[in-house]
Design an enzyme around this catalytic site. Structure first.
Site, short mmCIF file in Angstrom:
data_model
loop_
_atom_site.label_atom_id
_atom_site.label_comp_id
_atom_site.label_asym_id
_atom_site.label_seq_id
_atom_site.Cartn_x
_atom_site.Cartn_y
_atom_site.Cartn_z
CB SER A 1 -0.93 0.01 1.22
OG SER A 1 -1.84 1.08 1.16
N GLY B 1 0.78 5.86 -0.88
CA GLY B 1 0.01 7.07 -0.63
C GLY B 1 -1.24 7.19 -1.48
CB THR C 1 -4.29 -0.92 -1.34
OG1 THR C 1 -4.35 0.04 -0.28
CG2 THR C 1 -3.84 -2.26 -0.78
CG ASP D 1 8.10 7.62 -9.76
OD1 ASP D 1 7.15 7.14 -9.09
OD2 ASP D 1 9.13 8.08 -9.23
#
Length: 757
Positions: A22, A24, A27, A136
């Site tokens: 999980s 921010g 999940t 990312d």
């Protein structure tokens, strides 16, 4: 970890098994499809579901992830970005993240580090080729799977042709692995930002620390923008490649394609951190010329191969300049990699754009021009041929599917996806006629086959016409498109054989299963006149299995068929003239018919875990004369889509791994990682074997050793990772016709495949 109180029992119809983690924003759960395939489902936290800005970002994430279809990324299986609580399901990648691996065992080195670097560069190449920037790339977004590193989480990615969302007051990313432009001007971030991130990630993998690590994220961000990277602990050979990736200005960095060429020539052990005496520059330039301009396998010198096109920048790589002089290797390499690669690519283009093929004609068949690495003409193109692309609308355009085609003279006949059959001109893709199916297409049921004058396909009944048979085999005049006859069809072949093949063309006849699933019926394909009817053995259901000139019936008990657990199939030869069944031959199952080798029927034995398919772990061969069955165990269970071509069994995995197996011994001939996920195949050409996915991405491999000959980019938006799909590629002389998602067809010359990238 197990599910917690308050976790849902299922998402989108997928039963949940465990909680994977999980963060921010959401999940991630482990779930399974109805066929037992594991998937990872990302469920967005409820508090973000009402945030319009976040929903837009999540839609972009889904769209970006769908566009990517490489061997080192995770394929999207399903998604609901508009649901009350949005979610996305992707292929489940088993393994630790790079962050977990380094935390447990420390930095990587040697061959393991080299494989990671090459795999990640290939992932970036595939991501960038479809116009996506990941933005990312960090250790927790890299999973070390058994088949290689996989890049996951496109949560802040964007398509290059999209406007970047304005995230007021937010810096999105992870500072130690962000590029300078991402920290300063995120709206201008492009593909070479990912290259910078890859450079930082490789430093982290090699040393356990990032090149700009500091005591706080603010100091780290400052160092990313203004300071030189700390590379002292990075092996010299890798440092020479990583350093140009960490240039502050994007235009000073290599592209993912260029970086991949650099990384592939790294030594297997990567050496140490000392730079004295290292000949990185010389090795880089010389191998680039050889790899791109001449065959990869060493061959006796010839006028063409012994004198490759000169690459001028290589002239300064001998002598003391290759060692640790006043000019650091990385700095010198940065000045030189662009012209070297440009010249090498020009050489490859002169040779037709296909590089690094083997030089021996793929097992002695001939057909390879050893001077330029391009397949020599082994077959003619259709008269007047030019590359083409078309979409064939079906009776249910709201539910597009896929077509399958076969070549017959100068014509192509295709069917599936709301299309009973269509005739297409092979030279330009224009349609001569189309017969549509009004009902909902059944996955995996496409064209039945064709004779000289007749095409046979499946028609599915419209839901608004319940009085008609649910499915029919339809015969169509090949020249006029006129329907000749139709007959209701049974539909249990998948349960019996693992193949969706309820009717087969044998010579000038078509053999079907009647609508009550009780007998075979053979008809003249054009007239529809019944030649014979043969009832199934008592208490059994059967499916037709063509095997060259021989026809078999594969049967299973009613009980096993009803339970969808056929573990004890029985084979019978079928007399094509009378329909009489031969004596039964019991087969250790479950097993899937593959084709013919040395006159015998070859089957792959399925390994089941409960009702879920876990892979294929054995080969069975049936001698039709003696009725003897011989078995060979495979070294491991191979998961994916099986097929057979030219006497070799192939299994193409969900992640692009293709394995070739000897049907006589079960021995692995070779295994090759490709960039085509969820590929169907194989289809054999003159000197290549082809695999293709629902996106239309095609790879051509040498059947001798699996050497990649060329790969195309995706041509359609389709789900990857599918298993069990029938071959999507059709060979029409020297042309290749490829079927992709949404009833898309395209064709090109195999000697001039579409340029990748």
């Amino acid at each position: 970890m197990s599910l917690r109180g308050g976790d849902p029992a299922e998402i989108g119809g997928y039963p949940l098994e465990a909680r994977l983690g999980s963060g921010g924003m959401g999940t991630v759960f482990l779930a399974r499809t109805s066929s037992g395939r594991p998937v990872a489902i990302k469920l967005i936290h409820q508090q973000f579901a009402a945030d319009d800005e976040f929903r837009t970002r999540f839609r972009q994430e889904v769209a970006a992830a769908r566009r990517v279809s490489g061997a080192f990324t995770a394929a999207v299986v399903d998604a609901a970005p508009e649901a009350e609580q949005p979610w996305m399901a992707t292929t489940y990648i088993e393994g630790h993240t790079l962050a977990q691996r380094i935390a447990m065992k420390g930095p990587l080195d040697g061959a393991e580090l080299r494989r990671l670097a090459i795999g990640l560069a290939e992932a970036l190449r595939d991501i960038h080729r479809v116009g996506v920037v990941h933005r990312d790339l960090k250790p927790s977004n890299v999973v070390l799977s058994p088949e290689g590193p996989r890049v996951i989480d496109f949560g802040i990615s964007r398509a290059v042709d999209q406007e970047t969302l304005t995230m007021t007051g937010r810096v999105i990313g992870t500072p130690p692995f962000m590029s300078p432009e991402q920290l300063q001007a995120p709206r201008g971030v492009g593909p070479r930002s990912d290259v910078f991130s890859l450079g930082t990630l490789l430093v982290y993998a090699a040393t356990g620390q990032g090149p700009f690590d500091a005591d706080s994220p603010y100091l780290t961000a400052y160092q990313v923008v203004h300071e030189e990277p700390a590379l002292g602990a990075v092996p010299a050979a890798l440092r020479a490649v990583v350093e140009p990736c960490l240039e502050k200005e994007p235009e000073g960095r290599p592209s993912a394609d260029e970086l991949l060429v650099l990384l592939r020539d790294l030594p297997l052990d990567l050496g140490g951190t000392e730079t004295g005496g290292v000949v990185t520059g010389r090795t880089r330039d010389m191998i680039t010329q050889h790899h791109l301009a001449t065959p990869a396998t060493p061959t006796p010198a010839s006028p063409a191969s012994a004198t490759p096109t000169p690459v001028t920048p290589a002239a300064d790589t001998s002598g003391p300049d290759t060692g640790s002089t006043a000019t650091p290797i990385g700095r010198r390499l940065r000045r030189r990699w662009r012209p070297v690669l440009a010249a090498a690519v020009a050489v490859a283009a002169i040779g037709g754009g296909v590089a690094a093929v083997t030089a021996d004609g793929f097992g002695g068949k001939g057909g390879v021009d050893k001077d330029n690495g391009v397949a020599a003409p082994g077959a003619a193109l259709p008269a007047g041929f030019a590359p083409w692309r078309t979409t064939v609308p079906g009776g249910r355009e709201d539910i597009p599917d896929e077509l399958r085609c076969l070549a017959h003279g100068d014509a192509l006949f295709c069917g599936g996806g709301g299309v009973v059959a269509t005739r297409i001109k092979a030279e330009d893709g224009s349609r001569v006629w189309t017969a549509k199916s009004p009902g909902i297409p059944v996955q995996g049921m496409h064209l039945v086959g064709a004779t000289d004058d007749t095409v046979l396909g499946y028609r599915f009944a419209d839901q608004d016409a319940p009085q008609g048979p649910p499915s029919e085999v339809v015969a169509i005049d090949a020249n006029t498109g006129r329907e000749l006859w139709s007959v209701p069809s049974g539909a249990q072949s998948t349960a019996v054989t693992g193949r969706t093949q309820d009717a087969v063309v044998v010579g000038s006849a078509v053999v079907t299963v009647d609508s009550s699933n009780s007998r075979f019926e053979a008809r003249d394909a054009h007239s529809g006149k019944v030649a014979w009817r043969t009832r199934f053995p008592a208490g059994k259901q059967c499916a037709p299995v063509p095997a060259g000139a021989q026809l078999y019936a594969m049967c299973a008990t009613d009980t096993e068929v009803d339970a969808l657990e056929v573990r004890h199939p029985t084979l019978y030869t079928v007399d094509r003239a009378s329909g009489a069944l031969g004596r039964p031959v019991a087969v250790d199952g479950p097993a899937v018919p593959m084709g013919v080798a040395d006159g015998g029927l070859v089957l792959l034995q399925r390994r089941m875990e409960g009702t879920a398919l876990a892979g294929y772990d054995g080969v069975a061969r049936v001698d039709p004369a003696s009725r003897e069955v011989t078995y060979s165990r495979l070294a491991t269970a191979y998961a994916g889509t099986p097929g057979m071509a030219d006497g070799t069994v192939y299994v193409s995995g969900q992640t692009g791994l293709v394995t070739a197996l000897d049907p006589a011994t079960g021995r692995k001939k070779w295994s090759r990682q490709t960039g085509v996920e969820g590929a169907s195949g194989p289809v054999a050409g003159a000197d290549a074997v082809y695999f293709s996915s629902a996106t239309g991405r095609v790879v051509a491999l040498s059947p001798r050793d699996g050497e990649p000959l060329w790969t195309t980019d995706p041509q359609a938006d389709g789900l990857t990772g599918e298993q069990g799909a029938s071959p999507r590629v059709t060979v029409a002389g020297r042309a290749l016709v490829v079927a992709a998602a949404k009833n898309t067809l395209f064709a090109f010359d195999t000697q001039k495949p579409p340029k990748s990238g």
